[in-house]
Design a protein around this motif. Structure first.
Motif, mmCIF file in Angstrom:
data_model
loop_
_atom_site.group_PDB
_atom_site.id
_atom_site.type_symbol
_atom_site.label_atom_id
_atom_site.label_comp_id
_atom_site.label_asym_id
_atom_site.label_seq_id
_atom_site.Cartn_x
_atom_site.Cartn_y
_atom_site.Cartn_z
ATOM 1 N N LYS A 19 -7.888 -16.807 2.631
ATOM 2 C CA LYS A 19 -6.985 -15.666 2.778
ATOM 3 C C LYS A 19 -7.581 -14.421 2.109
ATOM 4 C CE LYS A 19 -2.926 -18.699 2.708
ATOM 5 N NZ LYS A 19 -1.692 -19.075 1.957
ATOM 6 N N PRO A 20 -7.228 -13.240 2.616
ATOM 7 C CA PRO A 20 -7.711 -12.013 1.963
ATOM 8 C C PRO A 20 -7.108 -11.875 0.571
ATOM 9 C CG PRO A 20 -6.151 -11.487 3.720
ATOM 10 C CD PRO A 20 -6.421 -12.951 3.820
ATOM 11 N N LEU A 21 -7.971 -11.715 -0.422
ATOM 12 C CA LEU A 21 -7.524 -11.700 -1.811
ATOM 13 C C LEU A 21 -8.247 -10.606 -2.581
ATOM 14 C CD1 LEU A 21 -6.918 -14.632 -4.205
ATOM 15 C CD2 LEU A 21 -8.731 -13.020 -4.792
ATOM 16 N N ALA A 22 -7.521 -9.971 -3.477
ATOM 17 C CA ALA A 22 -8.125 -8.963 -4.351
ATOM 18 C C ALA A 22 -7.771 -9.281 -5.794
ATOM 19 C CB ALA A 22 -7.637 -7.567 -3.990
ATOM 20 N N VAL A 23 -8.740 -9.180 -6.677
ATOM 21 C CA VAL A 23 -8.483 -9.291 -8.111
ATOM 22 C C VAL A 23 -8.170 -7.885 -8.610
ATOM 23 C CG1 VAL A 23 -9.451 -9.859 -10.357
ATOM 24 C CG2 VAL A 23 -9.988 -11.280 -8.366
ATOM 25 N N GLY A 24 -7.004 -7.738 -9.218
ATOM 26 C CA GLY A 24 -6.557 -6.423 -9.651
ATOM 27 C C GLY A 24 -5.043 -6.369 -9.634
ATOM 28 N N TYR A 25 -4.509 -5.173 -9.627
ATOM 29 C CA TYR A 25 -3.061 -4.991 -9.651
ATOM 30 C C TYR A 25 -2.641 -4.178 -8.420
ATOM 31 C CZ TYR A 25 -3.705 -6.567 -14.418
ATOM 32 O OH TYR A 25 -4.061 -7.310 -15.514
ATOM 33 N N GLY A 26 -1.688 -4.723 -7.675
ATOM 34 C CA GLY A 26 -1.264 -4.083 -6.434
ATOM 35 C C GLY A 26 -0.226 -3.010 -6.634
ATOM 36 N N TYR A 37 -14.294 -12.323 0.646
ATOM 37 C CA TYR A 37 -14.948 -11.966 1.903
ATOM 38 C C TYR A 37 -13.926 -11.802 3.032
ATOM 39 C CZ TYR A 37 -19.578 -12.379 -0.068
ATOM 40 O OH TYR A 37 -20.698 -12.164 -0.823
ATOM 41 N N GLU A 38 -12.810 -12.532 2.949
ATOM 42 C CA GLU A 38 -11.750 -12.356 3.953
ATOM 43 C C GLU A 38 -11.166 -10.950 3.871
ATOM 44 O OE1 GLU A 38 -12.076 -16.684 2.843
ATOM 45 O OE2 GLU A 38 -11.882 -14.803 1.728
ATOM 46 N N ALA A 39 -11.027 -10.425 2.654
ATOM 47 C CA ALA A 39 -10.499 -9.067 2.480
ATOM 48 C C ALA A 39 -11.528 -8.024 2.889
ATOM 49 C CB ALA A 39 -10.071 -8.857 1.032
ATOM 50 N N ARG A 41 -13.514 -8.043 5.285
ATOM 51 C CA ARG A 41 -13.517 -7.841 6.746
ATOM 52 C C ARG A 41 -12.560 -6.729 7.167
ATOM 53 N NH1 ARG A 41 -12.918 -13.810 6.992
ATOM 54 N NH2 ARG A 41 -15.031 -14.687 6.893
ATOM 55 N N TYR A 42 -11.579 -6.440 6.313
ATOM 56 C CA TYR A 42 -10.633 -5.356 6.583
ATOM 57 C C TYR A 42 -11.108 -4.031 5.979
ATOM 58 C CZ TYR A 42 -7.224 -8.912 8.031
ATOM 59 O OH TYR A 42 -6.579 -9.935 8.675
ATOM 60 N N GLY A 43 -12.253 -4.052 5.347
ATOM 61 C CA GLY A 43 -12.763 -2.837 4.719
ATOM 62 C C GLY A 43 -12.373 -2.674 3.269
ATOM 63 N N VAL A 44 -11.817 -3.714 2.663
ATOM 64 C CA VAL A 44 -11.438 -3.660 1.253
ATOM 65 C C VAL A 44 -12.676 -3.938 0.398
ATOM 66 C CG1 VAL A 44 -10.001 -4.685 -0.553
ATOM 67 C CG2 VAL A 44 -9.111 -4.446 1.779
ATOM 68 N N HIS A 45 -12.855 -3.163 -0.672
ATOM 69 C CA HIS A 45 -14.006 -3.365 -1.543
ATOM 70 C C HIS A 45 -13.640 -3.019 -2.979
ATOM 71 C CE1 HIS A 45 -14.556 1.007 -1.679
ATOM 72 N NE2 HIS A 45 -14.444 1.011 -0.353
ATOM 73 N N SER A 46 -14.488 -3.389 -3.919
ATOM 74 C CA SER A 46 -14.223 -3.119 -5.331
ATOM 75 C C SER A 46 -14.183 -1.618 -5.587
ATOM 76 C CB SER A 46 -15.292 -3.771 -6.207
ATOM 77 O OG SER A 46 -16.562 -3.250 -5.906
ATOM 78 N N ALA A 47 -13.399 -1.232 -6.578
ATOM 79 C CA ALA A 47 -13.174 0.158 -6.992
ATOM 80 C C ALA A 47 -12.261 0.920 -6.030
ATOM 81 C CB ALA A 47 -14.482 0.912 -7.185
ATOM 82 N N MET A 48 -11.772 0.264 -4.998
ATOM 83 C CA MET A 48 -10.841 0.917 -4.057
ATOM 84 C C MET A 48 -9.433 0.940 -4.667
ATOM 85 S SD MET A 48 -9.833 -0.327 -0.187
ATOM 86 C CE MET A 48 -11.301 0.375 0.583
ATOM 87 N N PRO A 49 -8.703 2.054 -4.542
ATOM 88 C CA PRO A 49 -7.311 2.066 -5.002
ATOM 89 C C PRO A 49 -6.501 0.980 -4.301
ATOM 90 C CG PRO A 49 -8.069 4.291 -4.518
ATOM 91 C CD PRO A 49 -9.135 3.366 -4.019
ATOM 92 N N SER A 50 -5.615 0.331 -5.040
ATOM 93 C CA SER A 50 -4.837 -0.778 -4.483
ATOM 94 C C SER A 50 -3.991 -0.360 -3.295
ATOM 95 C CB SER A 50 -3.953 -1.378 -5.577
ATOM 96 O OG SER A 50 -4.746 -1.896 -6.615
ATOM 97 N N VAL A 51 -3.459 0.870 -3.327
ATOM 98 C CA VAL A 51 -2.625 1.322 -2.212
ATOM 99 C C VAL A 51 -3.454 1.427 -0.929
ATOM 100 C CG1 VAL A 51 -0.894 2.512 -3.603
ATOM 101 C CG2 VAL A 51 -2.981 3.725 -2.948
ATOM 102 N N ALA A 53 -6.118 -0.463 -0.294
ATOM 103 C CA ALA A 53 -6.369 -1.848 0.106
ATOM 104 C C ALA A 53 -5.170 -2.431 0.848
ATOM 105 C CB ALA A 53 -6.687 -2.694 -1.120
ATOM 106 N N LEU A 54 -3.969 -2.132 0.370
ATOM 107 C CA LEU A 54 -2.746 -2.621 1.021
ATOM 108 C C LEU A 54 -2.560 -1.995 2.393
ATOM 109 C CD1 LEU A 54 -0.412 -2.651 -2.100
ATOM 110 C CD2 LEU A 54 -0.883 -4.617 -0.618
ATOM 111 N N ARG A 55 -2.970 -0.736 2.520
ATOM 112 C CA ARG A 55 -2.864 -0.069 3.815
ATOM 113 C C ARG A 55 -3.840 -0.689 4.820
ATOM 114 N NH1 ARG A 55 -3.113 4.670 1.973
ATOM 115 N NH2 ARG A 55 -5.303 5.179 2.400
ATOM 116 N N LYS A 56 -5.031 -1.011 4.375
ATOM 117 C CA LYS A 56 -6.030 -1.610 5.255
ATOM 118 C C LYS A 56 -5.707 -3.063 5.577
ATOM 119 C CE LYS A 56 -10.058 1.200 3.926
ATOM 120 N NZ LYS A 56 -10.579 1.506 5.264
#
Length: 352
Positions: A19-26, A37-39, A41-51, A53-56
């Protein structure tokens, strides 16, 4: 390591796997520390604002970081490295350079050593890793990213220049986004393009780094693997839940940051004479201010006073809202320990 923090979370919790997963605070001021790696694929990467990441990826799972766990796993991995060589230079918790020219196993193939290390890491941690094998740090780093995840890529000496010529400039280790953008503006899109520039012209355009780029374009990197790296800087920064615009609140936060930096410096016995203040405004513009003194900044009071002095030098500090603030202690070149510049280059077989 492959998506290190996120992979540990997926390893330890079966519900997260696949499943798409991010370590951090949403939260609205949260930042992605690592993405599976699942996340990605949606264009989510480290240092990205959580909002963002949630939009993507609206169904992304956020989990808080467990740095004690990550450090323990990192120690396991570093122990494996030291089974092969004492020449280990950690870059972070999940990455290191190894010089295996002379190794504890007496092995003649760097590729076989990389395969063994990858397998041992998986057996002991149940995590995958990627390895790059070559004759210098620049090429090994590029090779390590070339076939992620769970990859192994070798750049042999006779193929290095041709490989670098085809490499896009954003893939060059040591070329950041800003520099890459500037290079593209100058018509430098690949290693081949970079190779057409003289060392003098690159230095004129990029300063001392220009000489490094000239050498990298030819597959040249004489830096040794430093088994005892010297820490050059130490700091802390905070992204505020709500933007700050009152000087009392700003100074109060600066005091807390100074206390945290001092705590970290004491823990690591780190002493330095240069203090740098970083401020990021609500509109994401950013400024830094630095000051070097003739004594070691060895108390949180001194650090706070120097930080306050730098802060009050900023003209619009009470006119713009502050989103983030940080303090860093940095050693000057004269304070850093020196290392031998060059060593004799021994030969090592690359074939399996």
């Amino acid at each position: 390591m492959d998506a290190f923090y996120a992979s540990i979370e997926q390893r330890d919790n079966p519900d997260y796997r696949g499943k798409p997963l991010a370590v951090g605070y949403g939260e609205k001021r949260g930042v992605v520390a690592a993405a599976s790696y699942e996340a990605r694929r949606y264009g989510v990467h480290s240092a990205m604002p959580s909002v963002t990441a949630l939009r993507k990826c609206p169904n992304i799972i956020f989990v808080p970081p467990r740095f004690d766990v990550y450090r323990n796993v990192s120690n396991q991995i570093m122990q494996i490295f030291h089974e092969y060589t004492s020449m280990v230079e950690p870059l972070s918790l999940d990455e290191a350079f190894l010089d295996v020219t002379v190794n504890n196993k007496g092995a003649r193939s760097a590729t076989l050593i990389a395969k063994e290390i990858k397998q041992k890491i998986y057996n002991r941690t149940h995590l995958t890793s990627s390895a790059g094998v070559s004759y210098n740090k620049f090429l090994a780093k590029i090779a390590s990213d070339y076939r992620k995840p769970d990859g192994l890529f070798v750049i042999e000496p006779e193929k290095a220049e041709a490989f670098v010529e085809k490499l896009t400039i954003d893939k060059f280790f040591g070329v950041g986004k800003v520099t890459a953008k500037r290079m593209v503006e100058l018509g430098i899109r690949t290693g081949y393009d970079l190779k057409q520039w003289s060392e003098l012209d690159l230095v004129k355009e990029f300063g001392k780094a220009g000489s490094t780029y000239w050498h990298f374009a030819r597959g040249i990197d004489d830096r040794e693997v430093e088994s005892e790296r010297v820490r050059k800087s130490l700091g802390a920064e905070v992204t505020f839940m709500d933007d700050l615009d009152e000087i009392v609140d700003i100074l109060g936060s600066l005091d807390q940051i100074a206390n945290e930096v001092h705590r970290r410096a004491q823990k690591r016995k780190f002493l330095a004479k240069t203090v740098t203040l970083k401020v990021k405004y609500a509109d994401f513009t950013q400024i830094t201010r630095s000051k070097t003194v003739n004594y070691y900044v060895n108390s949180n009071e001194k650090l706070f006073e120097l930080g306050k002095e730098l802060l009050l030098q900023v003209n619009d500090i009470e006119e713009k809202k502050i989103r983030l603030m940080g303090l860093t202690l940095k050693k000057s070149d004269s304070e850093l320990s020196s290392y031998p510049h060059r060593a004799i280059q021994l030969t090592l077989d690359f074939e399996e």
